[in-house]
Design a protein around this motif. Structure first.
Motif, mmCIF file in Angstrom:
data_model
loop_
_atom_site.group_PDB
_atom_site.id
_atom_site.type_symbol
_atom_site.label_atom_id
_atom_site.label_comp_id
_atom_site.label_asym_id
_atom_site.label_seq_id
_atom_site.Cartn_x
_atom_site.Cartn_y
_atom_site.Cartn_z
ATOM 1 N N PRO A 186 0.828 -1.209 0.000
ATOM 2 C CA PRO A 186 0.000 0.000 0.000
ATOM 3 C C PRO A 186 0.860 1.255 0.000
ATOM 4 C CG PRO A 186 -0.030 -1.058 2.152
ATOM 5 C CD PRO A 186 0.640 -2.015 1.215
ATOM 6 N N THR A 187 0.379 2.269 -0.686
ATOM 7 C CA THR A 187 1.103 3.532 -0.750
ATOM 8 C C THR A 187 0.962 4.287 0.570
ATOM 9 O OG1 THR A 187 -0.807 4.771 -1.566
ATOM 10 C CG2 THR A 187 0.580 3.675 -3.214
ATOM 11 N N PRO A 188 1.873 5.210 0.836
ATOM 12 C CA PRO A 188 1.730 6.032 2.047
ATOM 13 C C PRO A 188 0.383 6.745 2.113
ATOM 14 C CG PRO A 188 3.931 6.288 1.127
ATOM 15 C CD PRO A 188 3.146 5.483 0.129
ATOM 16 N N TRP A 189 -0.136 7.177 0.966
ATOM 17 C CA TRP A 189 -1.438 7.849 0.943
ATOM 18 C C TRP A 189 -2.543 6.904 1.410
ATOM 19 C CZ3 TRP A 189 -6.144 7.335 -1.695
ATOM 20 C CH2 TRP A 189 -7.006 8.441 -1.630
ATOM 21 N N THR A 190 -2.497 5.651 0.927
ATOM 22 C CA THR A 190 -3.498 4.666 1.334
ATOM 23 C C THR A 190 -3.417 4.408 2.835
ATOM 24 O OG1 THR A 190 -3.519 3.570 -0.836
ATOM 25 C CG2 THR A 190 -4.260 2.274 1.057
ATOM 26 N N VAL A 191 -2.205 4.224 3.341
ATOM 27 C CA VAL A 191 -2.027 3.974 4.773
ATOM 28 C C VAL A 191 -2.535 5.158 5.580
ATOM 29 C CG1 VAL A 191 -0.321 3.600 6.598
ATOM 30 C CG2 VAL A 191 -0.081 2.406 4.402
ATOM 31 N N GLU A 192 -2.281 6.367 5.099
ATOM 32 C CA GLU A 192 -2.726 7.570 5.802
ATOM 33 C C GLU A 192 -4.257 7.619 5.869
ATOM 34 O OE1 GLU A 192 -2.552 12.453 5.321
ATOM 35 O OE2 GLU A 192 -1.171 11.184 4.172
ATOM 36 N N ILE A 193 -4.920 7.288 4.757
ATOM 37 C CA ILE A 193 -6.389 7.302 4.728
ATOM 38 C C ILE A 193 -6.947 6.249 5.676
ATOM 39 C CG2 ILE A 193 -8.420 6.824 3.315
ATOM 40 C CD1 ILE A 193 -7.252 9.549 2.765
ATOM 41 N N VAL A 194 -6.390 5.044 5.616
ATOM 42 C CA VAL A 194 -6.867 3.959 6.481
ATOM 43 C C VAL A 194 -6.707 4.346 7.943
ATOM 44 C CG1 VAL A 194 -6.496 1.572 7.201
ATOM 45 C CG2 VAL A 194 -6.424 2.157 4.769
ATOM 46 N N PHE A 195 -5.548 4.893 8.285
ATOM 47 C CA PHE A 195 -5.325 5.287 9.677
ATOM 48 C C PHE A 195 -6.293 6.388 10.097
ATOM 49 C CE2 PHE A 195 -3.409 7.935 12.982
ATOM 50 C CZ PHE A 195 -3.182 6.975 13.968
ATOM 51 N N ASP A 196 -6.495 7.359 9.226
ATOM 52 C CA ASP A 196 -7.399 8.464 9.536
ATOM 53 C C ASP A 196 -8.776 7.944 9.925
ATOM 54 O OD1 ASP A 196 -9.705 10.279 8.650
ATOM 55 O OD2 ASP A 196 -8.042 11.692 8.551
ATOM 56 N N ILE A 197 -9.329 7.058 9.103
ATOM 57 C CA ILE A 197 -10.690 6.552 9.334
ATOM 58 C C ILE A 197 -10.733 5.646 10.557
ATOM 59 C CG2 ILE A 197 -12.609 5.231 8.373
ATOM 60 C CD1 ILE A 197 -12.018 7.955 7.028
ATOM 61 N N LEU A 198 -9.858 4.650 10.581
ATOM 62 C CA LEU A 198 -9.923 3.664 11.659
ATOM 63 C C LEU A 198 -9.521 4.259 13.001
ATOM 64 C CD1 LEU A 198 -8.653 0.373 9.959
ATOM 65 C CD2 LEU A 198 -10.986 1.274 10.197
ATOM 66 N N ASN A 199 -8.615 5.205 13.003
ATOM 67 C CA ASN A 199 -8.238 5.824 14.270
ATOM 68 C C ASN A 199 -9.397 6.640 14.838
ATOM 69 O OD1 ASN A 199 -6.209 6.537 16.330
ATOM 70 N ND2 ASN A 199 -6.436 8.608 15.502
ATOM 71 N N TYR A 200 -10.121 7.346 13.974
ATOM 72 C CA TYR A 200 -11.286 8.094 14.447
ATOM 73 C C TYR A 200 -12.302 7.145 15.070
ATOM 74 C CZ TYR A 200 -15.290 11.235 14.558
ATOM 75 O OH TYR A 200 -16.369 11.983 14.984
ATOM 76 N N ARG A 201 -12.560 6.034 14.391
ATOM 77 C CA ARG A 201 -13.549 5.093 14.886
ATOM 78 C C ARG A 201 -13.045 4.390 16.146
ATOM 79 N NH1 ARG A 201 -17.662 4.778 11.526
ATOM 80 N NH2 ARG A 201 -18.428 2.849 12.474
ATOM 81 N N TYR A 202 -11.753 4.158 16.213
ATOM 82 C CA TYR A 202 -11.138 3.568 17.409
ATOM 83 C C TYR A 202 -11.308 4.497 18.608
ATOM 84 C CZ TYR A 202 -7.305 2.273 20.582
ATOM 85 O OH TYR A 202 -6.556 1.960 21.691
ATOM 86 N N LEU A 203 -10.984 5.761 18.427
ATOM 87 C CA LEU A 203 -11.050 6.722 19.528
ATOM 88 C C LEU A 203 -12.480 6.943 20.002
ATOM 89 C CD1 LEU A 203 -8.467 9.374 18.305
ATOM 90 C CD2 LEU A 203 -8.154 7.680 20.112
ATOM 91 N N ASN A 204 -13.435 6.867 19.068
ATOM 92 C CA ASN A 204 -14.835 7.113 19.410
ATOM 93 C C ASN A 204 -15.621 5.833 19.614
ATOM 94 O OD1 ASN A 204 -15.335 10.238 19.086
ATOM 95 N ND2 ASN A 204 -13.985 9.634 17.415
ATOM 96 N N MET A 205 -14.924 4.702 19.639
ATOM 97 C CA MET A 205 -15.516 3.392 19.907
ATOM 98 C C MET A 205 -16.735 3.110 19.019
ATOM 99 S SD MET A 205 -14.991 2.807 24.011
ATOM 100 C CE MET A 205 -15.977 4.201 24.540
ATOM 101 N N LEU A 206 -16.577 3.394 17.719
ATOM 102 C CA LEU A 206 -17.657 3.177 16.766
ATOM 103 C C LEU A 206 -17.551 1.776 16.167
ATOM 104 C CD1 LEU A 206 -17.624 6.645 14.984
ATOM 105 C CD2 LEU A 206 -19.297 5.793 16.631
ATOM 106 N N PRO A 207 -18.642 1.045 16.086
ATOM 107 C CA PRO A 207 -18.618 -0.331 15.571
ATOM 108 C C PRO A 207 -18.076 -0.389 14.142
ATOM 109 C CG PRO A 207 -20.730 0.163 16.600
ATOM 110 C CD PRO A 207 -19.996 1.459 16.498
ATOM 111 N N THR A 208 -17.241 -1.370 13.901
ATOM 112 C CA THR A 208 -16.576 -1.507 12.601
ATOM 113 C C THR A 208 -16.380 -2.980 12.284
ATOM 114 O OG1 THR A 208 -15.378 0.568 13.030
ATOM 115 C CG2 THR A 208 -14.539 -0.829 11.257
ATOM 116 N N ILE A 209 -16.572 -3.324 11.018
ATOM 117 C CA ILE A 209 -16.284 -4.690 10.561
ATOM 118 C C ILE A 209 -15.119 -4.616 9.588
ATOM 119 C CG2 ILE A 209 -17.146 -6.702 9.304
ATOM 120 C CD1 ILE A 209 -19.935 -6.042 10.273
ATOM 121 N N ILE A 210 -14.109 -5.412 9.850
ATOM 122 C CA ILE A 210 -12.922 -5.470 8.987
ATOM 123 C C ILE A 210 -12.803 -6.881 8.427
ATOM 124 C CG2 ILE A 210 -10.407 -5.287 8.859
ATOM 125 C CD1 ILE A 210 -11.557 -2.618 9.455
#
Length: 251
Positions: A186-210
Motif C-alpha cells: 500500500p502507498t503512504p497515501w493509502t495507509v494515511e487514509i486507512v489510519f485516519d478513518i480507523l483511528n477516528y472510529r477507534y477513539l470514538n468506539m464506533l462499531p466496525t467490521i474489517i
C-alpha cells in the motif's frame, strides 16, 4: 394542510403536493397515500404512518452502498454444512456479534482475516444486512474500488474528499471489506487514509467490521498503529482462517 377522511378506518391522512406514487399513478401506501402521516380524528392526534419505517429501511439500504449481489447475503444462506470447524466458528462469531451488537462497548469490532473464499465477505454483509433491517445505518466500503473512488474524489477537490471521509468516520457501522487488498505494498497515501478513518472510529468506539486476506502479523507489518488498533477493538470477535483448503471456490 388539507385533511382527507378515511371512513373505513376512521382516520385521516394529511395531504401534500409532493408524494411518490407507483408507475400506474397510484400511491404505494394505501393507508396514508404516501403522505407519511395518519391522523386519528377520535383521539385528535397524528402519527407517522407505518410505511415510514419501511421507507427508512429502503433509504438505509440505498445509502449503505452494499451491492445488489451482497444484499442477499444472510446467516441462513451461509453454507457451513461439512465445512471445517474454523469456518463454523467464524459463523458463530459473526452471528454473536450481530445478536449482541447494542451491548458491545470497547471491543465492538468484528475482524475476519485470512484465506480468500472462506466466507469473510458473506458474513460481513450478513451482519450488515441484519442490522440494516433493525434501522442501523451502515456503509460498505470495498477496499480496492473504494480507494480508487476516493482518488477520483480527490481530483474533484479536497472538500469533496473530506465529505466522503467524514461519512466513513461517522456512520454507525462501517464495513471495510478486503482491507489492504492490492498487488503491491500500500502507498503512504493509502495507509494515511486507512489510519485516519480507523483511528477516528477507534477513539470514538464506533462499531466496525474489517475483513482482509492479511493476517494480524501482516497488518502490523504494514502499520503497527493500524494493526494494533484493529486487534484491540476486535478482541472477542476476531477470526483468522489460514490455509488454501478453506477456500470454497476451489474445492
Amino acid at each position: 394542510m388539507l385533511v382527507l377522511e378515511d371512513r373505513q378506518t376512521n382516520t385521516t391522512v394529511s395531504t401534500s403536493p409532493n408524494f411518490t406514487s407507483r408507475d400506474d399513478g397510484q400511491p404505494k401506501c394505501a393507508i396514508c397515500r404516501d403522505r407519511g402521516i395518519v391522523v386519528d380524528i377520535e383521539k385528535n392526534c397524528a402519527a407517522p404512518c407505518s410505511c415510514q419505517a419501511d421507507r427508512r429501511r429502503e433509504r438505509l439500504f440505498k445509502n449503505s452502498k452494499i451491492t445488489p449481489g451482497f444484499k442477499s447475503k444472510t446467516f441462513d444462506n451461509f453454507c457451513s454444512q461439512n465445512r471445517p470447524v474454523v469456518i463454523k466458528k467464524m459463523l458463530q462469531s459473526a452471528w454473536h456479534y450481530a445478536a449482541n451488537f447494542k451491548l458491545l462497548q470497547e471491543n465492538n469490532w468484528l475482524v475476519l482475516l485470512g484465506e480468500p473464499g472462506c466466507g469473510k465477505t458473506h458474513l460481513s454483509c450478513a451482519v450488515a444486512n441484519q442490522l440494516l433491517e433493525k434501522g442501523i445505518s451502515v456503509l460498505y466500503f470495498p477496499h480496492v474500488q473504494g480507494m480508487n473512488e476516493l482518488k477520483d474524489t480527490l481530483r474533484a477537490g479536497e472538500e469533496s474528499l473530506e465529505a466522503r471521509l467524514w461519512d466513513m468516520r461517522k456512520v454507525h457501522l462501517l464495513v471495510w471489506d478486503d482491507l489492504f487488498k492490492a498487488r503491491r505494498e500500500p502507498t503512504p497515501w493509502t495507509v494515511e487514509i486507512v489510519f485516519d478513518i480507523l483511528n477516528y472510529r477507534y477513539l470514538n468506539m464506533l462499531p466496525t467490521i474489517i475483513s482482509s486476506e492479511l493476517t494480524p502479523q501482516n497488518l502490523l507489518s504494514i502499520d503497527a498503529a493500524i494493526g494494533s488498533r484493529i486487534m484491540e477493538r476486535g478482541r472477542g470477535h476476531t477470526m483468522v482462517v489460514s490455509g488454501i483448503e478453506y477456500n470454497y471456490r476451489i474445492l
